[in-house]
Scaffold this motif. Structure first.
Motif, PDB file in Angstrom:
ATOM      1  N   ILE A 259       0.832  -1.202   0.000  1.00  0.00           N
ATOM      2  CA  ILE A 259       0.000   0.000   0.000  1.00  0.00           C
ATOM      3  C   ILE A 259       0.869   1.256   0.000  1.00  0.00           C
ATOM      4  O   ILE A 259       0.616   2.208  -0.746  1.00  0.00           O
ATOM      5  N   LEU A 260       1.905   1.248   0.823  1.00  0.00           N
ATOM      6  CA  LEU A 260       2.804   2.400   0.891  1.00  0.00           C
ATOM      7  C   LEU A 260       3.534   2.591  -0.440  1.00  0.00           C
ATOM      8  O   LEU A 260       3.634   3.718  -0.944  1.00  0.00           O
ATOM      9  N   PHE A 261       4.047   1.510  -1.019  1.00  0.00           N
ATOM     10  CA  PHE A 261       4.783   1.616  -2.275  1.00  0.00           C
ATOM     11  C   PHE A 261       3.899   2.170  -3.390  1.00  0.00           C
ATOM     12  O   PHE A 261       4.328   3.040  -4.165  1.00  0.00           O
ATOM     13  N   LYS A 262       2.670   1.696  -3.479  1.00  0.00           N
ATOM     14  CA  LYS A 262       1.755   2.183  -4.523  1.00  0.00           C
ATOM     15  C   LYS A 262       1.400   3.649  -4.300  1.00  0.00           C
ATOM     16  O   LYS A 262       1.276   4.428  -5.265  1.00  0.00           O
ATOM     17  N   TYR A 263       1.260   4.043  -3.052  1.00  0.00           N
ATOM     18  CA  TYR A 263       1.002   5.455  -2.742  1.00  0.00           C
ATOM     19  C   TYR A 263       2.157   6.325  -3.234  1.00  0.00           C
ATOM     20  O   TYR A 263       1.941   7.362  -3.879  1.00  0.00           O
ATOM     21  N   LEU A 264       3.380   5.906  -2.947  1.00  0.00           N
ATOM     22  CA  LEU A 264       4.561   6.679  -3.351  1.00  0.00           C
ATOM     23  C   LEU A 264       4.705   6.702  -4.866  1.00  0.00           C
ATOM     24  O   LEU A 264       5.018   7.745  -5.453  1.00  0.00           O
ATOM     25  N   THR A 265       4.496   5.554  -5.505  1.00  0.00           N
ATOM     26  CA  THR A 265       4.602   5.482  -6.963  1.00  0.00           C
ATOM     27  C   THR A 265       3.619   6.435  -7.628  1.00  0.00           C
ATOM     28  O   THR A 265       3.974   7.171  -8.558  1.00  0.00           O
ATOM     29  N   ASN A 266       2.375   6.423  -7.164  1.00  0.00           N
ATOM     30  CA  ASN A 266       1.361   7.311  -7.740  1.00  0.00           C
ATOM     31  C   ASN A 266       1.724   8.774  -7.540  1.00  0.00           C
ATOM     32  O   ASN A 266       1.536   9.604  -8.437  1.00  0.00           O
ATOM     33  N   LYS A 267       2.249   9.077  -6.386  1.00  0.00           N
ATOM     34  CA  LYS A 267       2.637  10.457  -6.077  1.00  0.00           C
ATOM     35  C   LYS A 267       3.757  10.929  -7.014  1.00  0.00           C
ATOM     36  O   LYS A 267       3.730  12.045  -7.534  1.00  0.00           O
ATOM     37  N   ILE A 268       4.743  10.069  -7.227  1.00  0.00           N
ATOM     38  CA  ILE A 268       5.867  10.413  -8.098  1.00  0.00           C
ATOM     39  C   ILE A 268       5.428  10.485  -9.557  1.00  0.00           C
ATOM     40  O   ILE A 268       5.845  11.368 -10.309  1.00  0.00           O
ATOM     41  N   ASN A 269       4.564   9.560  -9.973  1.00  0.00           N
ATOM     42  CA  ASN A 269       4.099   9.549 -11.355  1.00  0.00           C
ATOM     43  C   ASN A 269       3.334  10.813 -11.713  1.00  0.00           C
ATOM     44  O   ASN A 269       3.405  11.297 -12.849  1.00  0.00           O
ATOM     45  N   LYS A 270       2.614  11.361 -10.745  1.00  0.00           N
ATOM     46  CA  LYS A 270       1.870  12.603 -10.996  1.00  0.00           C
ATOM     47  C   LYS A 270       2.810  13.765 -11.290  1.00  0.00           C
ATOM     48  O   LYS A 270       2.415  14.745 -11.920  1.00  0.00           O
ATOM     49  N   CYS A 271       4.050  13.639 -10.829  1.00  0.00           N
ATOM     50  CA  CYS A 271       5.075  14.660 -11.107  1.00  0.00           C
ATOM     51  C   CYS A 271       5.830  14.344 -12.396  1.00  0.00           C
ATOM     52  O   CYS A 271       6.829  15.003 -12.713  1.00  0.00           O
ATOM     53  N   LYS A 272       5.348  13.302 -13.110  1.00  0.00           N
ATOM     54  CA  LYS A 272       5.959  12.867 -14.374  1.00  0.00           C
ATOM     55  C   LYS A 272       7.425  12.462 -14.175  1.00  0.00           C
ATOM     56  O   LYS A 272       8.297  12.800 -14.976  1.00  0.00           O
ATOM     57  N   LYS A 273       7.658  11.748 -13.085  1.00  0.00           N
ATOM     58  CA  LYS A 273       8.988  11.233 -12.795  1.00  0.00           C
ATOM     59  C   LYS A 273       8.919   9.731 -12.580  1.00  0.00           C
ATOM     60  O   LYS A 273       7.838   9.141 -12.487  1.00  0.00           O
TER      61      LYS A 273
END
Length: 224
Positions: A101-115
């Motif tokens: 759950i934590l990893f997916k939260y972080l991934t989504n957050k970073i992806n929104k920054c196009k990184k």
């Protein structure tokens, strides 16, 4: 409590710690201290400085206001990558999908920054704990990460012992089928400079880049 499966996933919330005086900071550091070997841990004083300077971003997962997991990120401002510097779940809450759950939260957050998220993981071909290393790599693969092939990456020791053989991973899959050497070169140089205080003539760094191919492929095959 025990490691019995818990039906409380939806109650996990996330909080970014912006101030080391935050009431959750000490508990996050406790999880950090119990989860990583000394040769991979940065001093707490340095982590405090990086959070205060806003060069590192500390996130915690809260269950009924208790910190049960933590992650520390490093954003390479001039690059398209963010390093997952550390991620851990408190011992008593492991094997309950909180890491996922934590990893997916972080991934989504970073992806929104196009990184893209970059992860340093111990190489399963080395060391005495091969099964644990395989399990860790497979965890990231199952959650959408890819292994960057043929990069002989080494983690400089943080306590003057031997360096550790590592694998670099990326999440999500890179936009192209290959990553040019120049991009990986910039990333690794920045990693060594910003995170480990190493210059470009560092022997480990020179060796890594010398033996990295011109184009880097990636894969998401589960390791058996």
């Amino acid at each position: 409590m025990t490691n019995n499966k818990l039906n409380i996933k939806t109650k996990l919330s996330f909080h970014q710690i912006l101030d080391i005086n935050d009431i959750h900071f000490a508990n996050a550091i406790n999880i950090y201290n119990e989860s990583f070997p000394s040769n991979e841990k940065q001093p707490i004083s340095l982590i405090k400085k990086r959070i205060t300077d806003s060069t590192s971003n500390l996130f915690v997962g809260l269950l009924n206001e208790d910190v049960i997991c933590m992650a520390l990120l490093w954003d390479f401002k001039e690059l398209e990558f963010v390093l997952l510097d550390y991620m851990a779940v408190a011992k008593e809450y492991r094997n309950n999908k909180f890491g996922t759950i934590l990893f997916k939260y972080l991934t989504n957050k970073i992806n929104k920054c196009k990184k893209y998220m970059v992860i340093e993981v111990e190489n399963y071909l080395f060391g005495n704990n091969k099964d644990i290393r395989k399990k860790r790599i497979n965890f990231y693969i199952r959650n959408g990460a890819y292994v960057l092939n043929e990069i002989p990456y080494m983690l400089p020791s943080l306590n003057d012992t031997a360096p550790t053989e590592m694998i670099l991973m990326i999440s999500p899959k890179y936009q192209k089928n290959m990553i040019e050497f120049e991009k990986i070169e910039k990333l690794i140089k920045q990693l060594y400079k910003d995170l480990y205080g190493k210059t470009e003539n560092n022997n480990l760094l020179v060796s890594i880049l010398k033996n990295t191919p011109d184009k880097i492929s990636f894969n998401n095959k589960i390791i058996l």
